[in-house]
Design an enzyme around this catalytic site. Structure first.
Site, PDB file in Angstrom:
ATOM      1  N   ASP A  44       0.846  -1.197   0.000  1.00 17.38           N
ATOM      2  CA  ASP A  44       0.000   0.000   0.000  1.00 17.38           C
ATOM      3  C   ASP A  44       0.883   1.249   0.000  1.00 17.38           C
ATOM      4  OD1 ASP A  44      -2.890   1.139   0.716  1.00 17.38           O
ATOM      5  OD2 ASP A  44      -1.413   2.253   1.898  1.00 17.38           O
ATOM      6  N   TYR A  49       3.076   9.834  -0.338  1.00 10.64           N
ATOM      7  CA  TYR A  49       4.136   9.235   0.488  1.00 10.64           C
ATOM      8  C   TYR A  49       5.519   9.469  -0.162  1.00 10.64           C
ATOM      9  CZ  TYR A  49       0.245   6.510   2.571  1.00 10.64           C
ATOM     10  OH  TYR A  49      -0.936   6.112   3.165  1.00 10.64           O
ATOM     11  N   LYS A  74      -2.763   5.928  -4.305  1.00 15.55           N
ATOM     12  CA  LYS A  74      -3.881   6.828  -4.023  1.00 15.55           C
ATOM     13  C   LYS A  74      -3.731   8.177  -4.719  1.00 15.55           C
ATOM     14  CE  LYS A  74      -3.745   4.686   0.542  1.00 15.55           C
ATOM     15  NZ  LYS A  74      -2.334   4.568   0.912  1.00 15.55           N
ATOM     16  N   HIS A 105      -7.760   9.440  -1.889  1.00 14.01           N
ATOM     17  CA  HIS A 105      -7.088   9.420  -0.577  1.00 14.01           C
ATOM     18  C   HIS A 105      -7.931  10.044   0.537  1.00 14.01           C
ATOM     19  CE1 HIS A 105      -2.728   9.206   1.105  1.00 14.01           C
ATOM     20  NE2 HIS A 105      -3.590   9.019   2.061  1.00 14.01           N
TER      21      HIS A 105
HETATM   22  N1  LIG Z   1      -5.384   6.270   3.692  1.00 17.71           N
HETATM   23  C1  LIG Z   1      -4.863   6.978   4.666  1.00 17.71           C
HETATM   24  O1  LIG Z   1      -5.218   8.150   4.884  1.00 17.71           O
HETATM   25  C2  LIG Z   1      -3.829   6.353   5.560  1.00 17.71           C
HETATM   26  C3  LIG Z   1      -3.468   6.976   6.761  1.00 17.71           C
HETATM   27  C4  LIG Z   1      -2.531   6.337   7.581  1.00 17.71           C
HETATM   28  C5  LIG Z   1      -1.976   5.121   7.179  1.00 17.71           C
HETATM   29  N2  LIG Z   1      -2.305   4.555   5.989  1.00 17.71           N
HETATM   30  C6  LIG Z   1      -1.702   3.263   5.519  1.00 17.71           C
HETATM   31  O2  LIG Z   1      -1.740   2.308   6.590  1.00 17.71           O
HETATM   32  C7  LIG Z   1      -0.412   1.871   6.868  1.00 17.71           C
HETATM   33  C8  LIG Z   1      -0.249   1.505   8.335  1.00 17.71           C
HETATM   34  O3  LIG Z   1      -0.560   2.580   9.176  1.00 17.71           O
HETATM   35  P1  LIG Z   1       0.548   3.412  10.002  1.00 17.71           P
HETATM   36  O4  LIG Z   1       1.833   3.385   9.264  1.00 17.71           O
HETATM   37  O5  LIG Z   1      -0.056   4.731  10.306  1.00 17.71           O
HETATM   38  O6  LIG Z   1       0.658   2.702  11.396  1.00 17.71           O
HETATM   39  P2  LIG Z   1       0.686   1.227  12.015  1.00 17.71           P
HETATM   40  O7  LIG Z   1       0.961   0.199  10.967  1.00 17.71           O
HETATM   41  O8  LIG Z   1      -0.537   1.119  12.835  1.00 17.71           O
HETATM   42  O9  LIG Z   1       1.913   1.353  13.013  1.00 17.71           O
HETATM   43  C9  LIG Z   1       3.217   1.637  12.563  1.00 17.71           C
HETATM   44  C10 LIG Z   1       4.043   1.958  13.794  1.00 17.71           C
HETATM   45  O10 LIG Z   1       4.121   0.814  14.647  1.00 17.71           O
HETATM   46  C11 LIG Z   1       5.475   0.375  14.758  1.00 17.71           C
HETATM   47  N3  LIG Z   1       5.440  -1.104  14.654  1.00 17.71           N
HETATM   48  C12 LIG Z   1       5.199  -1.834  13.541  1.00 17.71           C
HETATM   49  N4  LIG Z   1       5.188  -3.157  13.828  1.00 17.71           N
HETATM   50  C13 LIG Z   1       5.437  -3.256  15.146  1.00 17.71           C
HETATM   51  C14 LIG Z   1       5.568  -4.361  16.022  1.00 17.71           C
HETATM   52  N5  LIG Z   1       5.409  -5.614  15.605  1.00 17.71           N
HETATM   53  N6  LIG Z   1       5.852  -4.104  17.335  1.00 17.71           N
HETATM   54  C15 LIG Z   1       6.011  -2.824  17.776  1.00 17.71           C
HETATM   55  N7  LIG Z   1       5.892  -1.741  16.980  1.00 17.71           N
HETATM   56  C16 LIG Z   1       5.617  -1.946  15.681  1.00 17.71           C
HETATM   57  C17 LIG Z   1       6.217   1.015  13.615  1.00 17.71           C
HETATM   58  O11 LIG Z   1       7.568   1.271  13.955  1.00 17.71           O
HETATM   59  P3  LIG Z   1       8.771   0.643  13.058  1.00 17.71           P
HETATM   60  O12 LIG Z   1       8.535   1.084  11.649  1.00 17.71           O
HETATM   61  O13 LIG Z   1       9.992   1.231  13.652  1.00 17.71           O
HETATM   62  O14 LIG Z   1       8.667  -0.873  13.231  1.00 17.71           O
HETATM   63  C18 LIG Z   1       5.459   2.334  13.446  1.00 17.71           C
HETATM   64  O15 LIG Z   1       5.898   3.283  14.391  1.00 17.71           O
HETATM   65  C19 LIG Z   1       0.435   3.078   6.426  1.00 17.71           C
HETATM   66  O16 LIG Z   1       1.802   2.759   6.321  1.00 17.71           O
HETATM   67  C20 LIG Z   1      -0.240   3.429   5.127  1.00 17.71           C
HETATM   68  O17 LIG Z   1       0.131   2.535   4.111  1.00 17.71           O
HETATM   69  C21 LIG Z   1      -3.246   5.144   5.182  1.00 17.71           C
END
Ligand SMILES: NC(=O)c1ccc[n+]([C@@H]2O[C@H](COP(=O)([O-])OP(=O)(O)OC[C@H]3O[C@@H](n4cnc5c(N)ncnc54)[C@H](OP(=O)(O)O)[C@@H]3O)[C@@H](O)[C@H]2O)c1
Length: 268
Positions: A44, A49, A74, A105
């Protein structure tokens, strides 16, 4: 790996790899390469990004067949009036000739309906496999469905135990829209919760794995992000255990409408 069939009849891997905040070039390239090596087949990304180029290069270098990798990108807010141009730019950066899933988005006021109609054209011409939206509320979805032809394949929204959007999930299920859970780990902010910790130890799993599993068991598509190879692997190991109904209910009750990302509810 589990797959889910979208209303476009295309299959999407239920677990994908998020790439927000993975910096180009090295960090995004290495993380996506690591995810593909560990078995992820769904990536994704988004124009905003600024890492589509690195994602595309990692996909290309993996030598995995194009049809075996599901790529989402997106349409960014400033591109609502030039969808075709934005789509072409994303294709070029990703080094592919089609996108599996192209999302609006954010439900930008005034422009989102015309942007969707332009995306419908790309879809009807079979140049994109599926189209969907992101950050749409029930109100935004109702409006879209009343004014356009195609029901979105996906609504990608923030969804985790502290933001359990049950009404939105029920609405999406009713209309055949798959809910894609972003920030499934609460953006890393609530991994110290005691209820989740207790459930995780009972299964000899981590809190992150429990959060991903909870969302998968709700029928969602889930896209955790990590820059760390060990955590990328860990987040993929969620198909060898199951949460009981009691555990699911107990995690559901953690909801406190806590958002870590933007809030689309006031967008008219
Ligand atoms: N459409 C939208 O508006 C929108 C908005 C937000 C996100 N997204 C998508 O959703 C994806 C995921 O959301 P997100 O990046 O916001 O957050 P997330 O996946 O909920 O969390 C990522 C955070 O958690 C940490 N983490 C990951 N795996 C872990 C584990 N096993 N144990 C402990 N910590 C861990 C990561 O640190 P490290 O990297 O250091 O491991 C990072 O700080 C995004 O990357 C993006 O592709 C879309």
């Amino acid at each position: 790996m589990e797959y889910k069939e979208l209303n476009s009849k295309n299959n999407i891997p239920a677990l994908g790899f998020g790439t927000w905040q993975l910096k180009p070039i090295k960090e995004a390239y290495n993380s996506v390469a690591s995810a593909l090596e560990k078995g992820y087949r769904h990536i994704d990304t988004a124009h905003i990004y600024f890492n589509e180029g690195s994602v595309g290069k990692a996909v290309q270098d993996s030598k995995i067949k194009r049809e075996d990798i599901f790529i989402t990108t997106k349409l960014w807010n400033w591109d609502h009036k030039k969808v075709e141009e934005a789509y072409q730019k994303s294709l070029k950066k990703l080094k592919v000739d089609y996108i599996d899933l192209y999302l609006i988005h954010f439900p930008v006021s005034k422009t989102r309906i015309d942007a969707w109609k332009a995306m419908e054209t790309i879809y009807k011409e079979k140049r994109v496999k599926s189209i969907g939206v992101s950050n749409f509320t029930i109100k935004h979805l109702e409006e879209l469905m009343s004014k356009t032809d195609i029901v979105p394949a996906v609504n990608q929204v923030e969804f985790h135990p502290f933001l359990y959007q049950k009404d939105l999930l029920d609405f999406c299920n009713k209309h055949g829209i798959a809910l894609e859970a972003y920030s499934p780990l609460s953006h890393g902010k609530r991994l110290d919760d005691h209820t989740l910790q207790d459930i995780a130890s009972a299964h000899k799993k981590t809190v992150a794995q429990v959060m991903i599993r909870w969302s998968l068991q709700h029928g969602n598509i889930v896209i955790p992000k990590s820059r760390n190879p060990g955590r990328i692997k860990q987040n993929f190991e969620v198909f060898d255990f199951e949460l009981s109904e009691i555990e699911m209910t107990s995690i559901n009750s953690l909801n406190e409408n806590y958002r870590t990302c933007w809030d689309p509810t006031d967008t008219v």
